[in-house]
Design a protein around this motif. Structure first.
Motif, short mmCIF file in Angstrom:
data_model
loop_
_atom_site.label_atom_id
_atom_site.label_comp_id
_atom_site.label_asym_id
_atom_site.label_seq_id
_atom_site.Cartn_x
_atom_site.Cartn_y
_atom_site.Cartn_z
N ILE A 120 -9.72 -1.58 -25.48
CA ILE A 120 -10.07 -1.56 -24.02
C ILE A 120 -8.88 -1.23 -23.42
O ILE A 120 -9.01 -0.42 -22.40
CB ILE A 120 -10.76 -3.18 -23.59
CG1 ILE A 120 -12.14 -3.35 -24.53
CG2 ILE A 120 -10.93 -3.10 -22.11
CD1 ILE A 120 -12.54 -4.58 -24.26
N LYS A 121 -7.71 -1.97 -23.70
CA LYS A 121 -6.46 -1.30 -22.86
C LYS A 121 -6.27 -0.07 -22.92
O LYS A 121 -5.84 0.63 -22.00
CB LYS A 121 -5.32 -2.47 -23.54
CG LYS A 121 -3.93 -2.34 -22.63
CD LYS A 121 -3.12 -3.33 -23.26
CE LYS A 121 -1.83 -2.83 -22.34
NZ LYS A 121 -0.46 -3.82 -22.91
N GLU A 122 -6.25 0.46 -24.01
CA GLU A 122 -5.71 2.00 -24.70
C GLU A 122 -6.88 2.72 -23.81
O GLU A 122 -6.25 3.82 -23.12
CB GLU A 122 -5.91 2.06 -25.86
CG GLU A 122 -5.71 3.54 -26.49
CD GLU A 122 -4.51 4.03 -26.32
OE1 GLU A 122 -3.95 5.25 -26.15
OE2 GLU A 122 -3.55 2.90 -26.25
N TYR A 123 -8.03 2.37 -23.71
CA TYR A 123 -9.15 3.25 -22.88
C TYR A 123 -8.79 3.31 -21.39
O TYR A 123 -8.80 4.31 -20.78
CB TYR A 123 -10.53 2.67 -22.96
CG TYR A 123 -11.40 3.36 -22.13
CD1 TYR A 123 -11.78 4.64 -22.52
CD2 TYR A 123 -11.77 2.89 -21.02
CE1 TYR A 123 -12.71 5.41 -21.40
CE2 TYR A 123 -12.61 3.66 -20.00
CZ TYR A 123 -13.20 4.96 -20.33
OH TYR A 123 -13.90 5.40 -19.42
N ALA A 124 -8.57 2.05 -20.87
CA ALA A 124 -8.32 1.82 -19.48
C ALA A 124 -6.74 2.46 -18.97
O ALA A 124 -6.87 2.79 -17.84
CB ALA A 124 -8.31 0.33 -19.05
N GLU A 125 -5.96 2.48 -19.80
CA GLU A 125 -4.74 2.88 -19.37
C GLU A 125 -4.79 4.45 -18.84
O GLU A 125 -5.02 5.38 -19.60
CB GLU A 125 -3.49 2.74 -20.49
CG GLU A 125 -2.33 3.18 -20.06
CD GLU A 125 -1.38 2.23 -20.64
OE1 GLU A 125 -0.16 2.67 -20.68
OE2 GLU A 125 -1.69 1.03 -20.96
N GLY A 126 -4.25 4.60 -17.88
CA GLY A 126 -4.04 5.95 -16.92
C GLY A 126 -5.41 6.57 -16.66
O GLY A 126 -5.18 7.92 -16.37
N LYS A 127 -6.29 5.63 -16.44
CA LYS A 127 -7.71 6.33 -16.04
C LYS A 127 -7.69 6.60 -14.58
O LYS A 127 -7.07 5.45 -13.84
CB LYS A 127 -8.80 5.61 -16.27
CG LYS A 127 -9.33 5.39 -17.92
CD LYS A 127 -9.87 6.83 -18.33
CE LYS A 127 -10.09 6.74 -19.79
NZ LYS A 127 -9.47 7.38 -20.75
N VAL A 128 -8.15 7.57 -14.26
CA VAL A 128 -8.58 8.10 -12.86
C VAL A 128 -9.97 8.38 -12.64
O VAL A 128 -10.58 8.44 -13.36
CB VAL A 128 -7.61 9.27 -12.31
CG1 VAL A 128 -5.98 9.01 -12.45
CG2 VAL A 128 -8.17 10.40 -13.10
N ILE A 129 -10.32 8.03 -11.22
CA ILE A 129 -11.88 8.39 -10.83
C ILE A 129 -11.86 9.66 -10.38
O ILE A 129 -11.28 10.30 -9.60
CB ILE A 129 -12.20 7.46 -9.73
CG1 ILE A 129 -11.97 5.95 -10.21
CG2 ILE A 129 -13.77 7.70 -9.21
CD1 ILE A 129 -11.97 4.93 -8.98
#
Length: 158
Positions: A120-129
């Motif tokens: 989950i942390k790896e996925y969420a890191e650096g995500k933009v909308i």
């Protein structure tokens, strides 16, 4: 039109528009404030906020007063994404993103929580909308998605 949708949704929850002694709906002269209440005596003021554009990025913004002469601006696309799809971590869980990585539901359920948290942390890191249709003024929830900064940059260069 949007305000009517909001009022109708709230009415379905058992709230009613407050009326005066003449049977008229109580609202402000500019039709931006409505009073609603439920039978338990909870009274709410619904306010239609103006949406402005920030000079720094052209994204429509909500300005919310937090104290006298001080407000916080929220980009509409961020608030909509967080409200209807959750932050990236919740989105990962709700949309079962692990399935895209080839992890079955059964395997995911068997994973220790520490492993799940790492994914989950790896996925969420650096995500933009990202706006799927590239229209910054279209901040409807179904037009928004999370992308990595790299994916978003590739998309905008096309």
């Amino acid at each position: 039109m949007i305000m009517d949708s909001v009022i109708n949704a709230i009415k379905k929850l058992g709230f009613r528009e407050m009326i005066d002694g003449n049977g008229n709906t109580i609202q402000s002269y500019d039709e931006k404030r409505y009073l609603l209440a439920n039978e338990k005596g909870h009274i709410y003021e619904i306010v239609r906020r103006g949406i402005s554009s920030s000079s720094s990025n052209d994204y429509p913004q909500l300005s919310v007063p937090i104290e006298a002469r001080n407000s916080v601006n929220y980009p509409c696309h961020q608030v909509m994404m967080w409200t209807f799809n959750g932050p990236p971590e919740q989105f990962f869980i709700d949309k079962k993103i692990y399935l895209k990585a080839g992890i079955s539901q059964e395997e995911w359920n068997k994973c220790p929580q520490t492993i799940k948290d790492a994914y989950i942390k790896e996925y969420a890191e650096g995500k933009v909308i990202d706006h799927i249709n590239a229209d910054k003024a279209d901040y409807s929830a179904d037009n928004l998605q999370y992308l990595s900064i790299r994916e978003n940059s590739k998309k905008s260069n096309k």
